[in-house]
Design a protein around this motif. Structure first.
Motif, short mmCIF file in Angstrom:
data_model
loop_
_atom_site.label_atom_id
_atom_site.label_comp_id
_atom_site.label_asym_id
_atom_site.label_seq_id
_atom_site.Cartn_x
_atom_site.Cartn_y
_atom_site.Cartn_z
N ARG A 1 1.39 1.69 1.31
CA ARG A 1 1.20 1.91 2.75
C ARG A 1 2.55 1.86 3.47
O ARG A 1 2.84 2.67 4.35
CB ARG A 1 0.27 0.84 3.34
CG ARG A 1 0.15 0.90 4.86
CD ARG A 1 -1.00 0.05 5.37
NE ARG A 1 -0.98 -1.32 4.85
CZ ARG A 1 -0.14 -2.27 5.24
NH1 ARG A 1 0.73 -2.04 6.19
NH2 ARG A 1 -0.19 -3.48 4.70
N ARG A 2 3.39 0.94 3.03
CA ARG A 2 4.70 0.81 3.68
C ARG A 2 5.66 1.93 3.24
O ARG A 2 6.54 2.32 3.98
CB ARG A 2 5.32 -0.55 3.36
CG ARG A 2 4.64 -1.70 4.13
CD ARG A 2 5.38 -3.01 3.90
NE ARG A 2 5.25 -3.47 2.53
CZ ARG A 2 4.30 -4.29 2.10
NH1 ARG A 2 3.41 -4.76 2.94
NH2 ARG A 2 4.24 -4.66 0.84
N ALA A 3 5.48 2.44 2.02
CA ALA A 3 6.50 3.33 1.46
C ALA A 3 6.17 4.83 1.57
O ALA A 3 7.08 5.65 1.65
CB ALA A 3 6.72 2.97 -0.01
N LEU A 4 4.88 5.18 1.59
CA LEU A 4 4.53 6.61 1.56
C LEU A 4 4.63 7.24 2.94
O LEU A 4 4.14 6.67 3.92
CB LEU A 4 3.08 6.78 1.09
CG LEU A 4 2.75 6.67 -0.38
CD1 LEU A 4 1.23 6.69 -0.57
CD2 LEU A 4 3.38 7.81 -1.19
N VAL A 5 5.20 8.41 3.01
CA VAL A 5 5.15 9.15 4.28
C VAL A 5 3.80 9.85 4.41
O VAL A 5 3.27 10.01 5.50
CB VAL A 5 6.32 10.16 4.36
CG1 VAL A 5 6.21 11.02 5.62
CG2 VAL A 5 7.65 9.41 4.39
N ASP A 6 3.19 10.23 3.27
CA ASP A 6 1.88 10.90 3.35
C ASP A 6 0.74 9.88 3.36
O ASP A 6 -0.42 10.23 3.11
CB ASP A 6 1.71 11.92 2.21
CG ASP A 6 1.52 11.28 0.82
OD1 ASP A 6 1.33 10.05 0.71
OD2 ASP A 6 1.55 12.03 -0.18
N TYR A 7 1.04 8.63 3.67
CA TYR A 7 0.02 7.57 3.63
C TYR A 7 -1.23 7.99 4.42
O TYR A 7 -1.15 8.42 5.57
CB TYR A 7 0.55 6.26 4.20
CG TYR A 7 -0.52 5.20 4.25
CD1 TYR A 7 -0.89 4.54 3.09
CD2 TYR A 7 -1.19 4.89 5.43
CE1 TYR A 7 -1.90 3.60 3.10
CE2 TYR A 7 -2.20 3.95 5.45
CZ TYR A 7 -2.55 3.31 4.28
OH TYR A 7 -3.56 2.38 4.29
N ASP A 8 -2.35 7.82 3.77
CA ASP A 8 -3.64 8.14 4.39
C ASP A 8 -4.56 7.02 3.90
O ASP A 8 -4.71 6.81 2.71
CB ASP A 8 -4.08 9.52 3.88
CG ASP A 8 -5.47 9.90 4.31
OD1 ASP A 8 -5.63 11.02 4.80
OD2 ASP A 8 -6.42 9.10 4.13
N HIS A 9 -5.14 6.32 4.86
CA HIS A 9 -5.86 5.10 4.53
C HIS A 9 -6.93 5.32 3.44
O HIS A 9 -6.96 4.63 2.42
CB HIS A 9 -6.50 4.56 5.81
CG HIS A 9 -7.00 3.17 5.69
ND1 HIS A 9 -6.19 2.12 5.31
CD2 HIS A 9 -8.23 2.65 5.88
CE1 HIS A 9 -6.91 1.02 5.27
NE2 HIS A 9 -8.15 1.31 5.61
N ALA A 10 -7.79 6.31 3.68
CA ALA A 10 -8.88 6.54 2.73
C ALA A 10 -8.32 6.95 1.37
O ALA A 10 -8.76 6.45 0.32
CB ALA A 10 -9.82 7.62 3.26
N GLN A 11 -7.35 7.86 1.37
CA GLN A 11 -6.83 8.36 0.08
C GLN A 11 -6.10 7.26 -0.69
O GLN A 11 -6.22 7.15 -1.90
CB GLN A 11 -5.86 9.54 0.31
CG GLN A 11 -6.44 10.67 1.13
CD GLN A 11 -7.84 11.01 0.74
OE1 GLN A 11 -8.19 11.03 -0.44
NE2 GLN A 11 -8.70 11.26 1.71
N ASN A 12 -5.36 6.46 0.03
CA ASN A 12 -4.59 5.44 -0.67
C ASN A 12 -5.51 4.36 -1.25
O ASN A 12 -5.48 4.07 -2.44
CB ASN A 12 -3.57 4.82 0.28
CG ASN A 12 -2.56 3.97 -0.46
OD1 ASN A 12 -1.89 4.45 -1.37
ND2 ASN A 12 -2.48 2.70 -0.11
N GLN A 13 -6.36 3.78 -0.39
CA GLN A 13 -7.19 2.68 -0.88
C GLN A 13 -8.11 3.14 -2.01
O GLN A 13 -8.27 2.48 -3.02
CB GLN A 13 -8.03 2.07 0.25
CG GLN A 13 -7.24 1.63 1.50
CD GLN A 13 -6.02 0.78 1.21
OE1 GLN A 13 -4.91 1.30 1.08
NE2 GLN A 13 -6.18 -0.53 1.12
N LEU A 14 -8.72 4.32 -1.82
CA LEU A 14 -9.70 4.76 -2.82
C LEU A 14 -9.04 5.28 -4.09
O LEU A 14 -9.62 5.16 -5.17
CB LEU A 14 -10.65 5.81 -2.22
CG LEU A 14 -11.90 5.24 -1.53
CD1 LEU A 14 -12.75 4.46 -2.52
CD2 LEU A 14 -11.60 4.34 -0.36
#
Ligand code: FAD
Length: 444
Positions: free
Chosen positions: A357-370
């Protein structure tokens, strides 16, 4: 009457029903709320957001207000200033997005105004694709097939930047020029084209014309860089997935279907989070017992080596360094690094997800957690827990000439490079034993 477009994760003029809705009756104003949540983003991600907003404001002839504050207060204030009876916004489906839009709707209603939600960041809104009995899908492939069958609208007409009306300067306005330049040594404002919507749409066309054909074979090869790099534009809503799907639908090559299937994963994860908001932190399927995970100083040391790209597993270290240096990592490598953290080092997936979450520029809550839950074996239709990636054979298979590793870990063949911090075969056996023990305990 003037409308107000509340820009959220839809930072584009093309194919944007909320923007065109706001312009229905002629002139409209536009506002973006720079919330407390955003102030906690990494410098790199918030600088990127500032650049995206900067280009959007530029395209809109300056008529986009970007203001500090909670979304409900910012939107209600902007609606008052614009004299807008109706505020238009794309509907959000994440737990935080829903809370935010409920608060904005209440603030507007208290002021005799209305929030109208239209469209979403997805081709098909989460919650829409269901089994015949009305239940959500748990397994990806039938979801994808039903999603295709459901279909989606054609791209909407482009909004008209010329009819956007600026709001008067306000004390909460963000200094975008300064924010956009912050966090990057090479001043992006000198030539901000790569953040521009028209440039991204041109990149999409170029990907489809030149690379899509190779996608099926090359997408798992970090050394060949055969993927679209669309994730950042999709995360900020600079391109709508419907626009992408309309472009790929014209392609007959089987690679186009494989690519669409990846976009379907994006929709599936959003659907799972919508039905299970707790999945943002809690595992959907238990795997190990609480006491089986590493904790304390051992966990901190393992995590730090992983985060800094110093595990002694070249593919993992290459990925973590690519992430640190660019804010992006290839999907195959994301899977391998996540597997090492969770299954070799036995650090809970949430800690890795927080780092991403801190490092990705393409961070997307649903995509990252899932996706973390998928790799950890705890998600819906996840990779089984007992499937543990071998970081050495993954490297041999997907980076055969070691070009990717040598690019990010130039000292890999020198004494300066560390030995592996764990023995993969040993850790794999321990993890699988713990898994069996946890399973037996749960069923007893
Ligand atoms: C641990 C982990 C964390 C991840 N965190 C994120 C995240 O925060 N944000 C994010 O956008 N993606 C995330 N992904 C998914 C995937 O890695 C990226 O979407 C992809 O690498 C982006 O590169 P691309 O646009 O070139 O992808 P392409 O291969 O060109 O795919 C096209 C698009 O399809 C979608 N897509 C592809 N793979 C996946 C996938 N596995 N899940 C969901 N959508 C997918 C993306 O929107 C992507 O832009 C994560 C994956 C893993 C394993």
């Amino acid at each position: 009457m003037t409308g107000l477009w509340w820009a959220r994760r839809d930072l584009r003029l093309a194919d944007n029903p909320a923007l065109t809705g706001a312009q229905e009756d002629g002139g409209a104003a536009a506002v973006f709320a720079w919330t407390d949540g955003i102030t906690r983003w990494s410098g790199r991600r918030s600088a990127h957001l500032a650049r995206v907003l900067w280009q959007l404001r530029d395209q809109a002839g300056g008529a986009l207000a970007v203001r500090r504050g909670a979304a409900d207060a910012v939107v209600a204030q902007a609606a008052r200033e614009a004299g807008a009876a109706v505020v238009w916004a794309a509907r959000e489906f994440t737990p935080a997005g829903i809370t935010e839009q409920d608060a904005a709707a209440a603030a507007l209603e208290a002021d005799g105004r209305e929030l109208r939600l239209i469209g979403s960041p997805y081709a098909v809104a989460p919650g829409r694709v269901r089994k015949a009995d009305g239940d959500p899908y748990k397994v990806f492939t039938p979801f994808r097939d039903a999603w295709r069958q459901h279909g989606w609208r054609s791209p909407a007409d482009a909004g008209d930047p010329a009819s956007l009306r600026p709001l008067a300067p306000h004390q909460d306005d963000i200094d975008l020029d300064q924010r956009a330049a912050h966090g990057d040594a090479s001043d992006p404002l000198v030539e901000p084209h790569e953040f521009r919507e028209d440039r991204l749409l041109a990149d999409l066309d170029a990907f489809i014309a030149d690379d899509l054909r190779r996608y099926r074979d090359d997408r798992d090869r970090p050394d060949l860089d055969g993927t679209s790099h669309l994730s950042t534009a999709l995360a900020f809503g600079q391109i709508h997935p419907r626009t992408v799907l309309a472009a790929t639908a014209r392609e007959r090559h089987p690679s186009a279907r494989v690519f669409e299937s990846e976009l379907a994963w994006r929709e599936f994860h959003a659907d799972v989070l919508f039905h299970h908001p707790g999945a943002r932190r809690e595992s959907l399927t238990p795997v190990l017992r609480e006491r089986d995970w590493l904790d304390g100083r051992d966990a901190d040391e393992a995590f730090t080596a992983w985060r800094d790209g110093l595990t002694g597993f070249p593919l993992v270290d290459a990925g973590m360094r690519q992430l640190a240096q660019t804010g992006w990592m290839h999907n195959r490598v994301r899977m391998v690094v996540a597997s090492l953290l969770v299954k070799d080092l036995r650090v809970p997936w949430q800690r890795g997800a927080d780092h991403f979450r801190r490092a990705l520029v393409d961070y997307d809550h649903a995509q990252n957690q899932l996706n973390w839950q998928w790799v950890a074996g705890t998600g819906r239709d996840a990779s089984p827990f007992f499937r543990i990636f071998n970081p050495m054979t993954q490297a041999d298979k997907f980076d055969p000439a070691r070009r990717y590793v040598e690019r990010w870990v130039p000292e890999v063949d020198t004494p300066a490079y560390p030995a592996p911090i764990v023995d993969h075969a040993t850790e794999r056996r321990i993890t699988l034993d713990l898994y069996q023990a946890a399973k037996a305990e749960r069923s007893s």
